[in-house]
Design an enzyme around this catalytic site. Structure first.
Site, short mmCIF file in Angstrom:
data_model
loop_
_atom_site.label_atom_id
_atom_site.label_comp_id
_atom_site.label_asym_id
_atom_site.label_seq_id
_atom_site.Cartn_x
_atom_site.Cartn_y
_atom_site.Cartn_z
N GLY A 29 -28.45 47.68 -1.58
CA GLY A 29 -27.29 47.29 -0.78
C GLY A 29 -26.01 47.68 -1.49
CB ALA A 31 -23.14 51.38 0.82
CB ILE A 34 -20.97 41.96 -2.88
CG1 ILE A 34 -20.15 40.83 -2.26
CG2 ILE A 34 -21.52 41.53 -4.24
CD1 ILE A 34 -20.92 39.55 -2.04
N GLY A 35 -21.75 45.04 -3.15
CA GLY A 35 -22.54 46.06 -3.83
C GLY A 35 -21.68 47.11 -4.51
CG ASN A 116 -28.23 38.51 4.82
OD1 ASN A 116 -27.83 39.61 5.16
ND2 ASN A 116 -27.44 37.55 4.40
CG HIS A 199 -25.65 29.58 -4.03
ND1 HIS A 199 -24.57 29.57 -4.87
CD2 HIS A 199 -25.48 30.64 -3.20
CE1 HIS A 199 -23.77 30.60 -4.58
NE2 HIS A 199 -24.31 31.25 -3.57
#
Length: 335
Positions: A29, A31, A34-35, A116, A199
């Site tokens: 991931g 691109a 965050i990646g 996801n 989380h």
């Protein structure tokens, strides 16, 4: 088991030295928002000898070209599409799952999980087929559900070692550390606030009673502090006019990656992560984790002098965490 540690022993960006050995890191991931930030930080990380970027987005080749313009001693390779996933993963020592839509306020954990799931399922299945499992850090949300799902998939496919699978929760610790330092007028790097359980806004539990240095915060101040730590995604998203936190999250992933690489290089290290652990009646739990080259060694436990308020919110968080874990496993049962 109660493990007592001084906060000064924890590996931070200031205290982690580069490992003598060099490793291959694969950003799945790469691109994504965050990646790209994570890949930028890892591009010049001394312990990384080979950086691999994979994504299904057509913009991935452009990201790799940009990264290639940054002088570094590491080699760089990019792959696009599901058909190239196996080649991207082969030989990796550390794999970071950073793709998929970001969690935003107003979007339920269930909706984020649905969005996801396919990404994590596909990558987890490929990792499970590798002859040797690398360290795997899951950043995609919701971590509470996706990490258990990834674990079950790897078990079903073949190769799995629970000591090497981590949900990356470093951002929770960083936020608590920074807010605590700001409140007390101290450098954040000199502070430590344990953050445990899960989380998410309902399962993150900062333990102010265990903070170092100690504090004389009032009950009202502590409750406000906990609320701030839990709501920071929302606060940042509102300030960014609808865009989720990415830069600080990417920094947290970088801190995790550096500690993981130090451990792979033969040093004992610590990470803040969500791992398999049933000490408190859940199969997964988040906290400060000691790791070595084989993965998880032990998780720090805080059982003494926890305040009544912390006991209350921990109990509520555990109830929600059990539901989150079950939700992740249930998806596989439906499939």
């Amino acid at each position: 088991m109660l493990v007592t540690r001084k906060f000064s022993n924890i590996l931070t960006p200031r205290t982690i030295n580069s490992s003598v050995r060099s490793f291959q890191v694969c950003v799945m991931g790469g691109a994504s928002e965050i990646g790209q930030a994570v890949s930028l930080m890892l591009r010049t990380e001394p312990a990384v000898s080979r950086l691999v970027i994979h994504d299904t987005w057509e913009t991935a080749p452009g990201v790799v070209i940009e990264l290639s313009h940054i002088p570094a001693n590491s080699t760089l390779k990019g792959y696009v599409g599901e058909a190239t996933m196996k080649r991207a993963l082969d030989g990796s020592d550390l794999v970071l799952l950073v793709g998929g839509p970001l969690k935003t306020p107003g979007v339920s954990d269930k909706a984020c999980l649905d969005a996801n799931t396919e990404f994590v399922k596909t990558v987890s299945a490929e990792i499970g087929r590798l002859p040797k499992m690398p360290f795997v850090g899951v950043v995609a949300e919701p971590i509470n559900s996706l990490v258990p799902m990834a674990a079950e998939l790897m078990r079903n496919v073949g190769t799995f070692d629970g000591r090497k699978l981590f949900g990356v929760t470093t951002i929770d610790w960083i936020r608590a550390q920074t807010l605590f330092g700001t409140h007390h007028g101290m450098p954040p790097e000199d502070c430590f606030v344990p953050v445990i359980c899960g989380h998410s806004d309902k399962t993150t539990v900062p333990l102010v009673s265990q903070a170092r240095p100690g504090t004389n915060m009032t009950d009202t101040e502590i409750q406000k502090f906990v609320s701030q730590v839990r709501r920071y995604d929302e606060i940042v998203t509102l300030a960014k006019h609808g865009r989720s936190p990415s830069v600080s999250v990417a920094h947290g992933v970088h801190v995790f990656a550096r500690a993981a690489l130090a451990a792979l290089g033969g040093r004992d290290a610590h990470v803040h992560a969500y791992i398999e652990n049933n000490d408190l009646g859940t199969s997964y739990f988040s906290g400060l984790v000691q790791i070595d080259s084989n993965g998880v060694k032990e998780m720090t436990r805080y059982t003494d002098d926890i305040s009544e308020y912390e006991c209350q919110i921990l109990e509520e968080a555990l109830a929600q965490l059990r539901k989150d874990v079950a939700m992740g496993k249930k998806i596989l049962e439906v499939d």
